[in-house]
Design a protein around this motif. Structure first.
Motif, short mmCIF file in Angstrom:
data_model
loop_
_atom_site.label_atom_id
_atom_site.label_comp_id
_atom_site.label_asym_id
_atom_site.label_seq_id
_atom_site.Cartn_x
_atom_site.Cartn_y
_atom_site.Cartn_z
N VAL A 123 36.09 -10.70 -15.35
CA VAL A 123 34.86 -10.11 -15.89
C VAL A 123 33.90 -9.78 -14.74
O VAL A 123 33.27 -8.72 -14.73
CB VAL A 123 34.20 -11.04 -16.92
N SER A 124 33.81 -10.67 -13.77
CA SER A 124 32.92 -10.44 -12.62
C SER A 124 33.33 -9.20 -11.84
O SER A 124 32.48 -8.43 -11.39
CB SER A 124 32.92 -11.65 -11.68
N GLY A 125 34.63 -8.98 -11.69
CA GLY A 125 35.11 -7.77 -11.02
C GLY A 125 34.73 -6.51 -11.78
O GLY A 125 34.34 -5.50 -11.18
N CYS A 126 34.82 -6.57 -13.10
CA CYS A 126 34.42 -5.43 -13.93
C CYS A 126 32.92 -5.17 -13.82
O CYS A 126 32.48 -4.03 -13.65
CB CYS A 126 34.80 -5.68 -15.39
N ILE A 127 32.14 -6.24 -13.90
CA ILE A 127 30.68 -6.11 -13.81
C ILE A 127 30.28 -5.58 -12.45
O ILE A 127 29.41 -4.70 -12.34
CB ILE A 127 29.99 -7.46 -14.13
N LEU A 128 30.91 -6.08 -11.39
CA LEU A 128 30.59 -5.61 -10.04
C LEU A 128 30.86 -4.12 -9.91
O LEU A 128 30.04 -3.39 -9.33
CB LEU A 128 31.39 -6.40 -9.00
N SER A 129 31.97 -3.65 -10.45
CA SER A 129 32.29 -2.22 -10.37
C SER A 129 31.26 -1.38 -11.12
O SER A 129 30.83 -0.34 -10.63
CB SER A 129 33.68 -1.95 -10.96
N PHE A 130 30.87 -1.86 -12.29
CA PHE A 130 29.88 -1.11 -13.08
C PHE A 130 28.51 -1.11 -12.40
O PHE A 130 27.90 -0.05 -12.22
CB PHE A 130 29.77 -1.68 -14.49
N ILE A 131 28.02 -2.28 -12.03
CA ILE A 131 26.70 -2.37 -11.41
C ILE A 131 26.68 -1.60 -10.08
O ILE A 131 25.71 -0.91 -9.76
CB ILE A 131 26.28 -3.84 -11.18
N GLY A 132 27.77 -1.72 -9.31
CA GLY A 132 27.86 -0.99 -8.05
C GLY A 132 27.81 0.51 -8.24
O GLY A 132 27.10 1.22 -7.53
N SER A 133 28.56 1.02 -9.22
CA SER A 133 28.55 2.47 -9.46
C SER A 133 27.21 2.93 -10.03
O SER A 133 26.73 4.01 -9.71
CB SER A 133 29.72 2.88 -10.36
N LEU A 134 26.59 2.08 -10.86
CA LEU A 134 25.26 2.40 -11.38
C LEU A 134 24.25 2.48 -10.24
O LEU A 134 23.43 3.41 -10.19
CB LEU A 134 24.84 1.34 -12.40
N ASN A 135 24.32 1.55 -9.33
CA ASN A 135 23.43 1.53 -8.16
C ASN A 135 23.65 2.79 -7.30
O ASN A 135 22.68 3.43 -6.86
CB ASN A 135 23.66 0.27 -7.35
N LEU A 136 24.89 3.15 -7.08
CA LEU A 136 25.18 4.37 -6.31
C LEU A 136 24.65 5.61 -7.02
O LEU A 136 24.11 6.51 -6.38
CB LEU A 136 26.68 4.51 -6.10
N PHE A 137 24.82 5.65 -8.33
CA PHE A 137 24.32 6.78 -9.11
C PHE A 137 22.81 6.93 -8.93
O PHE A 137 22.30 8.04 -8.74
CB PHE A 137 24.69 6.60 -10.59
N GLN A 138 22.10 5.81 -8.99
CA GLN A 138 20.65 5.85 -8.81
C GLN A 138 20.27 6.29 -7.40
O GLN A 138 19.33 7.07 -7.22
CB GLN A 138 20.04 4.48 -9.13
N LYS A 139 21.00 5.82 -6.39
CA LYS A 139 20.73 6.23 -5.00
C LYS A 139 20.93 7.73 -4.83
O LYS A 139 20.15 8.39 -4.14
CB LYS A 139 21.65 5.48 -4.03
N ILE A 140 21.97 8.25 -5.44
CA ILE A 140 22.27 9.68 -5.33
C ILE A 140 21.16 10.50 -6.00
O ILE A 140 20.71 11.51 -5.46
CB ILE A 140 23.65 10.00 -5.93
N LYS A 141 20.71 10.05 -7.17
CA LYS A 141 19.62 10.75 -7.86
C LYS A 141 18.35 10.75 -7.02
O LYS A 141 17.66 11.76 -6.92
CB LYS A 141 19.35 10.12 -9.24
N GLU A 142 18.03 9.60 -6.43
CA GLU A 142 16.85 9.53 -5.57
C GLU A 142 16.97 10.45 -4.37
O GLU A 142 16.01 11.13 -3.99
CB GLU A 142 16.62 8.09 -5.11
N GLN A 143 18.14 10.48 -3.78
CA GLN A 143 18.37 11.35 -2.62
C GLN A 143 18.24 12.82 -3.01
O GLN A 143 17.68 13.62 -2.26
CB GLN A 143 19.76 11.05 -2.04
N GLN A 144 18.73 13.18 -4.18
CA GLN A 144 18.62 14.57 -4.63
C GLN A 144 17.17 14.96 -4.88
O GLN A 144 16.74 16.07 -4.58
CB GLN A 144 19.44 14.78 -5.91
N LYS A 145 16.35 14.02 -5.42
CA LYS A 145 14.94 14.29 -5.63
C LYS A 145 14.23 14.50 -4.31
O LYS A 145 13.36 15.37 -4.18
CB LYS A 145 14.29 13.13 -6.39
N LYS A 146 14.58 13.70 -3.28
CA LYS A 146 13.95 13.86 -1.96
C LYS A 146 14.30 15.20 -1.35
O LYS A 146 13.47 15.83 -0.70
CB LYS A 146 14.41 12.73 -1.04
N ARG A 147 15.53 15.64 -1.54
CA ARG A 147 15.96 16.94 -0.99
C ARG A 147 15.24 18.10 -1.67
O ARG A 147 14.97 19.11 -1.06
CB ARG A 147 17.46 17.10 -1.13
N GLN A 148 14.96 17.96 -2.96
CA GLN A 148 14.29 19.01 -3.71
C GLN A 148 12.81 19.08 -3.39
O GLN A 148 12.19 20.14 -3.54
CB GLN A 148 14.49 18.83 -5.21
#
Length: 149
Positions: A123-148
């Motif tokens: 379960v921890s491995g599954c949660i880590l994958s989800f939280i990690g990808s969610l965190n990356l998604f948020q970082k990418i969105k923030e980076q795209q806002k800065k570029r715009q």
């Protein structure tokens, strides 16, 4: 988005989640309270869990979604990784809803008395994958806002 952006983070998420998954295969995932106590290990659950797909084995479906999450992280499709990671978490946690499981090939069911360390590692491995990808998604969105801006 550049293919190499956040590559280190993506690889770290995959490696850590994979290590938790591999560790779960070597550990007991649940016990049925029999004497002497029978323990069921992650490796056997991975191989045979699909057999009870309409019962407690539905949680086995977390495995394909976890593998997909890793593939999507490798291919840098973070939104897909996030969705498959979420589904992996949901399916893995569904095991908590069941109190019995098939215990042999004859179709006899036995109680699930305790969830053990192997289950929680998985379960921890599954949660880590989800939280990690969610965190990356948020970082990418923030980076795209800065570029715009």
């Amino acid at each position: 988005m550049n293919k190499n952006e956040f590559k280190g983070e993506r690889i770290a998420i995959i490696i850590l989640s994979l290590l938790l998954f591999l560790a779960s295969l070597t550990q007991s995932i649940y016990s049925n309270g029999s004497y002497p106590e029978e323990k069921f290990y992650g490796f056997m659950a991975l191989l045979l869990g699909w057999a009870d797909i309409f019962g407690a084995g539905i949680s086995w479906m977390a495995n394909p979604f976890l593998f997909l999450c890793w593939v999507f992280l490798l291919s840098n499709t973070i939104r897909n990784a996030m969705v498959s990671g979420f589904l992996a978490v949901c399916f893995s946690l569904s095991f908590l809803l069941f109190s019995t499981i098939y215990k042999d090939e004859a179709g006899n069911k036995g109680p699930i008395v305790a969830r053990e360390i192997g289950y929680w590692l998985w379960v921890s491995g599954c949660i880590l994958s989800f939280i990690g990808s969610l965190n990356l998604f948020q970082k990418i969105k923030e980076q795209q806002k800065k570029r715009q801006a």
